[in-house]
Write a protein that holds these residues in place. Structure first.
Motif, PDB file in Angstrom:
ATOM      1  N   VAL A 173       0.842  -1.199   0.000  1.00 19.60           N
ATOM      2  CA  VAL A 173       0.000   0.000   0.000  1.00 19.60           C
ATOM      3  C   VAL A 173       0.879   1.251   0.000  1.00 19.60           C
ATOM      4  O   VAL A 173       0.594   2.234  -0.699  1.00 19.60           O
ATOM      5  N   ASN A 174       1.972   1.209   0.754  1.00 20.26           N
ATOM      6  CA  ASN A 174       2.917   2.331   0.797  1.00 20.26           C
ATOM      7  C   ASN A 174       3.534   2.574  -0.574  1.00 20.26           C
ATOM      8  O   ASN A 174       3.683   3.723  -1.022  1.00 20.26           O
ATOM      9  N   ILE A 175       3.886   1.483  -1.257  1.00 23.39           N
ATOM     10  CA  ILE A 175       4.452   1.595  -2.612  1.00 23.39           C
ATOM     11  C   ILE A 175       3.407   2.139  -3.576  1.00 23.39           C
ATOM     12  O   ILE A 175       3.706   2.961  -4.446  1.00 23.39           O
ATOM     13  N   TRP A 176       2.179   1.676  -3.427  1.00 26.92           N
ATOM     14  CA  TRP A 176       1.069   2.137  -4.268  1.00 26.92           C
ATOM     15  C   TRP A 176       0.880   3.643  -4.118  1.00 26.92           C
ATOM     16  O   TRP A 176       0.677   4.364  -5.106  1.00 26.92           O
ATOM     17  N   ILE A 177       0.969   4.137  -2.896  1.00 29.78           N
ATOM     18  CA  ILE A 177       0.815   5.573  -2.654  1.00 29.78           C
ATOM     19  C   ILE A 177       1.926   6.356  -3.350  1.00 29.78           C
ATOM     20  O   ILE A 177       1.679   7.392  -3.978  1.00 29.78           O
ATOM     21  N   PHE A 178       3.170   5.848  -3.264  1.00 25.81           N
ATOM     22  CA  PHE A 178       4.275   6.532  -3.963  1.00 25.81           C
ATOM     23  C   PHE A 178       4.013   6.565  -5.469  1.00 25.81           C
ATOM     24  O   PHE A 178       4.181   7.606  -6.112  1.00 25.81           O
ATOM     25  N   ASN A 179       3.605   5.425  -6.042  1.00 20.91           N
ATOM     26  CA  ASN A 179       3.302   5.371  -7.475  1.00 20.91           C
ATOM     27  C   ASN A 179       2.276   6.438  -7.848  1.00 20.91           C
ATOM     28  O   ASN A 179       2.411   7.137  -8.863  1.00 20.91           O
ATOM     29  N   SER A 180       1.251   6.548  -7.026  1.00 18.09           N
ATOM     30  CA  SER A 180       0.168   7.490  -7.305  1.00 18.09           C
ATOM     31  C   SER A 180       0.652   8.928  -7.221  1.00 18.09           C
ATOM     32  O   SER A 180       0.241   9.783  -8.025  1.00 18.09           O
ATOM     33  N   TYR A 181       1.554   9.210  -6.276  1.00 15.79           N
ATOM     34  CA  TYR A 181       2.086  10.563  -6.150  1.00 15.79           C
ATOM     35  C   TYR A 181       2.887  10.963  -7.389  1.00 15.79           C
ATOM     36  O   TYR A 181       2.904  12.130  -7.776  1.00 15.79           O
TER      37      TYR A 181
END
Length: 259
Positions: free
Chosen positions: A66-74
């Motif tokens: 989920v943390n990686i997903w948030i970075f991708n989205s940013y």
């Protein structure tokens, strides 16, 4: 100057779109509750059973992606902001589709970091076993230099493999090339990142005296700082691509004039 533009543009994004804080701050709050629960339970070691370890491991396995997903989205949010459009829903949908690339990039850079750290780690262990402060310090310094070199050399790789339209290997190489060419800016951004993280550590020491409320307050502040740090990476890559695109257009114009 690229570094100044990145710092200013990242702050501008946060000021104009404060809702961008919500995903990371919410995730930090979840992590905080989990670690507070673990810390409270560990005060009575006999109550922390193998089942608790499995539950904790499950949370880590779920929340890390989920943390990686948030970075991708940013990364996509930064690009949208540069293009005068903004949709968190679309950015997070794109970020989810790029999970395989992010995980692969993370695995490669983690392995490289471990490999370059081995000499320094071995020297440090030798210094500890031989009770030599000089050798131990030398090992620490060598390890720090090695890790920093990888961090700077591959700084733009994560954003590159996410936004690139070529194959994964090509995007990875492009990210490395961009990091090397922008090494002065990446080094300065790395310094900013370290200073921000160090400042939050000092803040944690101050807020810890307040108790649980202070700890949760620190985690929220850390989330805000972490969001800013996450925006620096794609912002610098966008600047590089813009600069590279301008150079290609200029070269094309020169060719036409010569013809």
């Amino acid at each position: 100057m690229g570094f100044i533009n990145v710092v200013r543009n990242s702050f501008s994004l946060l000021r104009k779109k404060p809702q961008i804080f919500l995903p990371k701050v919410a995730l930090n709050l979840v992590w905080s509750i989990i670690w507070l629960t673990v810390a409270t339970t560990l005060k009575q070691p006999t109550s922390f059973t193998p089942r608790h370890y499995l539950i904790l491991g499950g949370f880590i396995l779920v929340l890390t992606p989920v943390n990686i997903w948030i970075f991708n989205s940013y990364v996509f949010l930064v690009r949208q902001f540069r293009e005068k459009r903004f949709s968190m829903r679309k950015a997070f949908r794109k970020g989810l589709r790029k999970m395989p690339q992010s995980l692969s990039s993370m695995a490669i850079t983690s392995i490289l970091t471990l490999l370059v750290s081995i000499p320094g780690i071995l020297i440090t262990l030798h210094g500890i076993s031989s009770d030599s402060s000089f050798i131990t310090l030398s090992g620490y310094i060598l390890t720090g230099i090695s890790v920093t070199a990888v961090f700077i050399g591959f700084y733009l790789v994560p954003a590159s493999v996410i936004t690139g339209k070529e194959s994964f290997s090509k995007n990875f190489r492009n990210g490395f090339k961009a990091s090397v060419e922008m090494r002065q800016d990446t080094a300065m951004l790395a310094t900013v990142t370290i200073l921000l993280l160090v400042s939050t550590v000092f803040l944690e020491g101050f807020l810890r005296n307040i108790g649980i409320v202070g700890y949760l307050g620190f985690r929220m502040v850390y989330g805000v700082v972490n969001v800013y740090i996450l925006l620096l990476n794609p912002s610098l890559l966008m600047d590089y691509k813009k600069k590279e695109g301008s150079g290609q257009k200029l070269n094309g114009l020169e060719t036409k004039i010569q013809v």
